[in-house]
Design a protein around this motif. Sequence first.
Motif: not given
Length: 331
Positions: A1-2, A51-53
Amino acid sequence: MKEIVGIQFKNASRVYYFSPLEYKFKVGEYAIVETVRGLELGKVIIENRNVEDDELSHELKPVIRKANNHDLIIEKKHEEMAPESFNIFKKYVNELNLPMKPLYCEYTIDSSKVIFYYSAEDRVDFRELLKLLTPHFKTRVELRQIGSREAARVVGGLGSCGRVICCKTCLNNFDFVTMKMAKEQGMSLNTNKISGVCGKLMCCIGYEHELYLELKKEVPNIGQLVKTPNCACCKVVNVDYIKKIVSVQENPDGAPVRYEAKQVSLVVPRNPNEPDCELVVTNDVSEEPVENVDEVFAEKEEDKGKKKIYKPFVKNNKNNKKKKNNKNDKK
């Protein structure tokens, strides 16, 4: 997650993700970021969120800082300067008779560069043009060629539906559109009728593609044989997938008859789980089917139990004797 923040630039509907670092942004605020064009002022469309990678297609660039009132004043000044600079650009293009279409120009937020955008069918040698523009603006001048779709987004226009083209109003990204999509929707395969103002296939063809794939499972395809209330077996000649109306040819000399999809049934029912058949061309020689050994022996045993009846061929025997006698007479 970023953690990301979504930023949109002028003359571009696409939203780009950046790393907000320690800044907390709200929708409608402005930020200074670095792009391939240099330092730019962008508007926040998506506030801070994780958001997901897998959703990230590239490495995130960090936000430089939040924009202040001074940045907004400079940006407004650049917007006032842009039309005059663009007219000068068009003037020199016409004087040199270059095969290019000027679109617009913009300044970077630090006033270190002015960028002119144009469209052209082929590559253009604009070295002479740069020699005229650089002394006039006394700053770094950059010329960028963009595609026909991006050019249509900048210029705008009306589509065949009578509304403003989607890329100017609501379309964020240009999706992949193929001629196969138009064929599956029963559209005319004339490129002049299914092309937009940019000369490419209309983006709206891809909007309903998934819907048509689902509807085709419920409605017979053109060319299939169906059973109707008045005909045991007739051919489908036309289909309206949205209204679920099927036109069939019940009489070879008559006009097609229309039925609702629920009123007809396939003569050979189709398994919805099976994929559509495809024609595969190969150079491999197919082997002959091998017979089952047990079945072969069973057939031989049945033949043994049957009585064979032989019929004498009298006429043939007479003819054979005559032929032999004729040969003896000649000798």
